[in-house]
Scaffold this active site. Structure first.
Site, PDB file in Angstrom:
ATOM      1  N   GLU A  69       0.844  -1.195   0.000  1.00  0.00           N
ATOM      2  CA  GLU A  69       0.000   0.000   0.000  1.00  0.00           C
ATOM      3  C   GLU A  69       0.880   1.245   0.000  1.00  0.00           C
ATOM      4  OE1 GLU A  69      -2.605   2.680  -0.361  1.00  0.00           O
ATOM      5  OE2 GLU A  69      -3.359   0.611  -0.322  1.00  0.00           O
ATOM      6  N   ASN A  96       5.722   1.828  -3.314  1.00  0.00           N
ATOM      7  CA  ASN A  96       5.090   1.996  -4.617  1.00  0.00           C
ATOM      8  C   ASN A  96       5.209   0.691  -5.403  1.00  0.00           C
ATOM      9  OD1 ASN A  96       4.610   2.764  -7.431  1.00  0.00           O
ATOM     10  ND2 ASN A  96       4.839   4.884  -6.749  1.00  0.00           N
ATOM     11  N   ASP A 118      -7.475   1.618  -8.523  1.00  0.00           N
ATOM     12  CA  ASP A 118      -7.894   2.884  -9.120  1.00  0.00           C
ATOM     13  C   ASP A 118      -7.994   2.686 -10.632  1.00  0.00           C
ATOM     14  OD1 ASP A 118      -8.112   5.529 -10.102  1.00  0.00           O
ATOM     15  OD2 ASP A 118      -7.013   6.299  -8.360  1.00  0.00           O
ATOM     16  N   THR A 191     -13.639  -7.039   0.075  1.00  0.00           N
ATOM     17  CA  THR A 191     -12.901  -5.886   0.564  1.00  0.00           C
ATOM     18  C   THR A 191     -13.911  -4.866   1.108  1.00  0.00           C
ATOM     19  OG1 THR A 191     -12.971  -4.548  -1.446  1.00  0.00           O
ATOM     20  CG2 THR A 191     -11.275  -6.260  -1.332  1.00  0.00           C
ATOM     21  N   TYR A 193     -14.339  -1.858  -0.030  1.00  0.00           N
ATOM     22  CA  TYR A 193     -14.994  -1.264  -1.192  1.00  0.00           C
ATOM     23  C   TYR A 193     -16.062  -2.200  -1.752  1.00  0.00           C
ATOM     24  CZ  TYR A 193     -11.858   2.750  -1.795  1.00  0.00           C
ATOM     25  OH  TYR A 193     -11.194   3.932  -1.639  1.00  0.00           O
TER      26      TYR A 193
END
Length: 212
Positions: A69, A96, A118, A191, A193
């Protein structure tokens, strides 16, 4: 995604090197030593608040999990879950995804999870998508031969783009669902989301691909 700033996040992470591994580049090629076993290593790129990977680690003690993350204000939520559960087969990295080849040796990972990444819908941001060929090259480098990517998203555009990207890269599609929650797929772990989107009645897309 709008992030709520947590000014205490950096210090909190630094206080828990057992769970959020500092200087992970130093572990390259030696992650099994850190875990103390030779179990398969699965990573989640974009682990968010950690609900998925914590539950996966609880259900599968013979697999080592690593959550990746980028944002400190997000990974602290995963850290808090891990601190409570104290799972020996789960570590977190605040790095990253573009740096994964500096962190993992070739063939050190067996599976990559991409959950609700994303979508970066604008064309000029295409290279930021985690299923862009540049990231597929990174994943191919760290995965074992025949290694897998498991993708879940609510974004139809990203899903269609990903299927095309996987195909053009030469990956083998082994599973696809255009409506996961109304399918016969068993063992799905949601998750944060996913719970939010599914309550709104949004369709969840899922696929599995493997490198040949």
């Amino acid at each position: 995604m709008r992030l709520r700033n947590k000014p205490w996040a950096s210090e909190y992470i630094a206080e828990h090197p057992k769970y959020v591994i500092p200087n992970p580049q130093e572990q390259k090629g030696n992650w099994h030593k850190l875990f103390g076993n030779h179990h398969p290593i699965h990573i989640e790129v974009g682990t968010g608040k950690g609900q998925f990977i914590v539950e996966m680690a609880k259900r599968n003690p013979n697999i080592n999990y690593i959550g990746i993350e980028l944002y400190q204000s997000v990974i602290v939520s995963a850290l808090q879950k891990l601190e409570e559960e104290k799972l020996p087969n789960l570590k977190l990295l605040n790095v990253n995804a573009r740096d994964l080849t500096e962190i993992f040796a070739p063939s050190e990972v067996e599976r990559v999870y991409l959950n609700f990444s994303d979508p970066w819908p604008k064309k000029r941001h295409e290279k930021r998508r985690l299923t862009h060929k540049s990231f597929l090259t990174i994943f191919e480098n760290i995965l074992v031969e025949g290694g897998e990517i498991h993708l879940k998203t609510d974004n139809q555009g990203l899903f269609e783009y990903s299927l095309k990207s996987f195909s053009e890269y030469g990956l083998l599609l082994t599973f696809v669902s255009l409506d996961l929650h109304n399918s016969d797929f068993e063992g799905n772990i949601m998750t944060e989301y996913e719970e939010k989107f599914s309550k709104k009645g949004q369709r969840i897309y899922r696929c599995e691909v493997k490198f040949r």
